[in-house]
Design an enzyme around this catalytic site. Structure first.
Site, PDB file in Angstrom:
ATOM      1  N   GLU A   1       1.054  -9.733  18.927  1.00 40.87           N
ATOM      2  CA  GLU A   1       1.143 -11.218  19.406  1.00 40.87           C
ATOM      3  C   GLU A   1       2.617 -11.631  19.239  1.00 40.87           C
ATOM      4  O   GLU A   1       3.637 -10.754  18.588  1.00 40.87           O
ATOM      5  CB  GLU A   1       0.424 -12.036  18.122  1.00 40.87           C
ATOM      6  CG  GLU A   1      -1.260 -11.766  18.412  1.00 40.87           C
ATOM      7  CD  GLU A   1      -1.737 -12.462  17.090  1.00 40.87           C
ATOM      8  OE1 GLU A   1      -3.041 -12.095  16.862  1.00 40.87           O
ATOM      9  OE2 GLU A   1      -1.040 -12.900  16.352  1.00 40.87           O
TER      10      GLU A   1
ATOM     11  N   CYS B   1       5.276  -4.655 -25.984  1.00 40.43           N
ATOM     12  CA  CYS B   1       5.401  -5.921 -26.411  1.00 40.43           C
ATOM     13  C   CYS B   1       4.253  -6.922 -26.309  1.00 40.43           C
ATOM     14  O   CYS B   1       4.231  -8.090 -26.762  1.00 40.43           O
ATOM     15  CB  CYS B   1       6.602  -6.751 -25.502  1.00 40.43           C
ATOM     16  SG  CYS B   1       5.953  -7.218 -23.744  1.00 40.43           S
TER      17      CYS B   1
ATOM     18  N   ALA C   1      -0.043  -0.815  16.929  1.00 41.32           N
ATOM     19  CA  ALA C   1       1.044  -0.084  16.340  1.00 41.32           C
ATOM     20  C   ALA C   1       0.539   1.540  16.501  1.00 41.32           C
ATOM     21  O   ALA C   1       1.330   2.294  16.856  1.00 41.32           O
ATOM     22  CB  ALA C   1       1.199  -0.255  15.090  1.00 41.32           C
TER      23      ALA C   1
ATOM     24  N   HIS D   1       8.174  -5.739  -1.301  1.00 35.83           N
ATOM     25  CA  HIS D   1       7.176  -6.550  -2.086  1.00 35.83           C
ATOM     26  C   HIS D   1       6.619  -5.487  -3.200  1.00 35.83           C
ATOM     27  O   HIS D   1       5.451  -6.258  -3.709  1.00 35.83           O
ATOM     28  CB  HIS D   1       6.180  -7.295  -1.074  1.00 35.83           C
ATOM     29  CG  HIS D   1       6.829  -8.153  -0.008  1.00 35.83           C
ATOM     30  ND1 HIS D   1       6.077  -8.638   0.948  1.00 35.83           N
ATOM     31  CD2 HIS D   1       7.924  -8.721  -0.396  1.00 35.83           C
ATOM     32  CE1 HIS D   1       6.790  -9.502   1.716  1.00 35.83           C
ATOM     33  NE2 HIS D   1       8.044  -9.475   0.916  1.00 35.83           N
TER      34      HIS D   1
ATOM     35  N   ASP E   1       0.939  -1.271   0.081  1.00 38.26           N
ATOM     36  CA  ASP E   1       0.068  -0.201   0.035  1.00 38.26           C
ATOM     37  C   ASP E   1       0.945   1.273  -0.329  1.00 38.26           C
ATOM     38  O   ASP E   1       2.112   1.131   0.132  1.00 38.26           O
ATOM     39  CB  ASP E   1      -0.765  -0.028   1.330  1.00 38.26           C
ATOM     40  CG  ASP E   1      -0.254   0.108   2.548  1.00 38.26           C
ATOM     41  OD1 ASP E   1      -0.631  -0.768   3.354  1.00 38.26           O
ATOM     42  OD2 ASP E   1       0.596   0.948   2.740  1.00 38.26           O
TER      43      ASP E   1
ATOM     44  N   THR F   1       4.374  -7.747  11.797  1.00 39.20           N
ATOM     45  CA  THR F   1       4.825  -8.432  11.055  1.00 39.20           C
ATOM     46  C   THR F   1       4.673 -10.040  11.452  1.00 39.20           C
ATOM     47  O   THR F   1       5.503  -9.726  12.905  1.00 39.20           O
ATOM     48  CB  THR F   1       5.989  -8.097  10.082  1.00 39.20           C
ATOM     49  OG1 THR F   1       6.160  -9.143   9.138  1.00 39.20           O
ATOM     50  CG2 THR F   1       6.996  -8.070  11.029  1.00 39.20           C
TER      51      THR F   1
ATOM     52  N   CYS G   1       4.258  -4.964 -17.064  1.00 40.39           N
ATOM     53  CA  CYS G   1       4.320  -5.806 -18.006  1.00 40.39           C
ATOM     54  C   CYS G   1       4.788  -7.103 -17.606  1.00 40.39           C
ATOM     55  O   CYS G   1       5.762  -7.015 -16.581  1.00 40.39           O
ATOM     56  CB  CYS G   1       5.163  -5.533 -19.405  1.00 40.39           C
ATOM     57  SG  CYS G   1       5.177  -6.579 -20.579  1.00 40.39           S
TER      58      CYS G   1
HETATM   59  N1  APR Z   1      -0.388  -3.129  15.408  1.00 39.61           N
HETATM   60  C1  APR Z   1       0.587  -3.972  15.141  1.00 39.61           C
HETATM   61  N2  APR Z   1       0.614  -5.197  14.932  1.00 39.61           N
HETATM   62  C2  APR Z   1      -0.618  -5.695  14.463  1.00 39.61           C
HETATM   63  C3  APR Z   1      -1.670  -4.981  14.448  1.00 39.61           C
HETATM   64  C4  APR Z   1      -1.724  -3.575  14.825  1.00 39.61           C
HETATM   65  N3  APR Z   1      -2.751  -2.933  15.091  1.00 39.61           N
HETATM   66  N4  APR Z   1      -2.699  -5.771  14.067  1.00 39.61           N
HETATM   67  C5  APR Z   1      -2.150  -7.065  13.791  1.00 39.61           C
HETATM   68  N5  APR Z   1      -0.581  -6.955  13.859  1.00 39.61           N
HETATM   69  C6  APR Z   1       0.158  -8.158  13.650  1.00 39.61           C
HETATM   70  C7  APR Z   1      -0.336  -9.463  13.899  1.00 39.61           C
HETATM   71  O1  APR Z   1      -0.057  -9.803  15.179  1.00 39.61           O
HETATM   72  C8  APR Z   1       0.638 -10.175  12.987  1.00 39.61           C
HETATM   73  O2  APR Z   1       1.721 -10.538  13.563  1.00 39.61           O
HETATM   74  O3  APR Z   1       0.651  -7.796  12.229  1.00 39.61           O
HETATM   75  C9  APR Z   1       1.069  -9.286  11.914  1.00 39.61           C
HETATM   76  C10 APR Z   1       0.436  -9.437  10.410  1.00 39.61           C
HETATM   77  O4  APR Z   1       1.178 -10.507   9.817  1.00 39.61           O
HETATM   78  P1  APR Z   1       0.789 -10.963   8.439  1.00 39.61           P
HETATM   79  O5  APR Z   1      -0.571 -10.751   8.119  1.00 39.61           O
HETATM   80  O6  APR Z   1       1.489 -12.216   8.243  1.00 39.61           O
HETATM   81  O7  APR Z   1       1.595  -9.985   7.510  1.00 39.61           O
HETATM   82  P2  APR Z   1       2.850  -9.848   7.143  1.00 39.61           P
HETATM   83  O8  APR Z   1       3.820 -10.097   8.304  1.00 39.61           O
HETATM   84  O9  APR Z   1       3.111  -8.419   6.590  1.00 39.61           O
HETATM   85  O10 APR Z   1       3.038 -10.653   5.830  1.00 39.61           O
HETATM   86  C11 APR Z   1       4.042 -10.751   5.068  1.00 39.61           C
HETATM   87  O11 APR Z   1       3.447 -12.218   3.616  1.00 39.61           O
HETATM   88  O12 APR Z   1       1.340 -12.650   2.561  1.00 39.61           O
HETATM   89  C12 APR Z   1       2.734 -12.194   2.331  1.00 39.61           C
HETATM   90  O13 APR Z   1       3.484 -10.739   0.752  1.00 39.61           O
HETATM   91  C13 APR Z   1       2.740 -10.668   1.859  1.00 39.61           C
HETATM   92  O14 APR Z   1       3.843  -8.893   2.632  1.00 39.61           O
HETATM   93  C14 APR Z   1       3.278 -10.031   2.996  1.00 39.61           C
HETATM   94  C15 APR Z   1       4.105 -10.993   3.850  1.00 39.61           C
END
Ligand code: APR
Length: 242
Positions: free
Chosen positions: A211, A144, A227, A106, A89, A184, A114
């Protein structure tokens, strides 16, 4: 002060953008193999475009939140700063973070490129009618004639080399005083490796995530809060200390 920040889907959750693996995450109901792989695109490009069209619209309707704003502020007070985001995003950019201070590892969902040559364009404002976003047609490259695809990195694809080099250059320039990993699951590729390299030798490694993740065991500070709540406070403390 050298700062390194990594963000994932959790940083945009409070802007109304679903995560992937959290509650109501995309991958809970949708199969990534059907939507986010080169094979899926080859099999059904219209279905893939329809999904990315929906996601683009949801992001256009969203606003950066206090976490995005806090990260921009941190970039302003740091002597050296780099953000690596896994998010496709544009909310970090819309929160005022300069392009040269961030790496979208990503890709960018608003980039249309393309599927064969290097032709591509970005379209944040939806000023070009994109029939493919509605899943009606899939446009072809004007250079192309191959199919045009969303400019994101799909499962099974290599991470972009220029972006990887930018991260390597930043980490090679020395340890960071502050490393913050936000929102993440740290399940993806080199995320844990980058965080440890940036913070090794006494740098502070903070994890902001409600988490536990594979990174938690290495963190010097665990912030189990959303966050948009935690980051403004963390940056306030840093600003007060500077
Ligand atoms: N504030 C902080 N952390 C949060 C919040 C919040 N409000 N809400 C959820 N989370 C945490 C969750 O606990 C989880 O650990 O954000 C994390 C989201 O994890 P994913 O859904 O796995 O996302 P991400 O880690 O970005 O995924 C990595 O995987 O699917 C592919 O390409 C995609 O970029 C993505 C990559």
């Amino acid at each position: 002060m050298r700062v390194f920040v990594i963000t994932g889907a959790g940083v945009s959750a409070e802007s109304g953008i679903p995560t992937f693996r959290g509650k109501d995450g995309y991958w809970r109901n949708l199969d990534p193999a059907k939507l986010a792989t080169p094979e899926a695109f080859a099999r059904d490009p219209r279905l893939v475009w329809e999904w990315y069209g929906e996601r683009r619209q949801r992001i256009r309707n969203a606003q950066p939140n206090a976490a995005h704003a806090a990260i921009t502020r941190l970039a302003q007070i740091a002597d050296e700063f780099l953000l690596v985001t896994q998010n496709v995003d544009d909310l970090h950019g819309r929160a005022g973070l300069p392009r040269e201070k961030m790496v979208q590892i990503h890709g960018d969902i608003f980039l249309t490129k393309c599927s064969r040559c290097d032709f591509g364009f970005t379209d944040y404002d939806h000023d070009h009618e994109h029939e493919e976003e509605e899943g009606n047609v899939v446009s072809r490259c004007s250079k192309c004639d191959a199919l045009m695809r969303p400019g994101v990195i799909w499962f099974g694809e290599q991470l972009p080399s220029n972006e990887l080099q930018q991260i390597e250059n930043y980490l090679d320039r020395g340890v960071c005083d502050l490393v913050i990993v936000v929102g993440t699951t740290a399940a993806f590729g080199p995320i844990v490796d980058w965080a440890l390299r940036a913070s090794h030798d006494g740098g502070e490694l903070s994890e902001v995530n409600p988490e536990e993740t594979p990174l938690s065991q290495f963190a010097t500070r665990l912030v189990r809060e959303p966050a948009a709540i935690a980051l403004p406070r963390i940056v306030d403390t840093i600003v007060a200390g500077v």
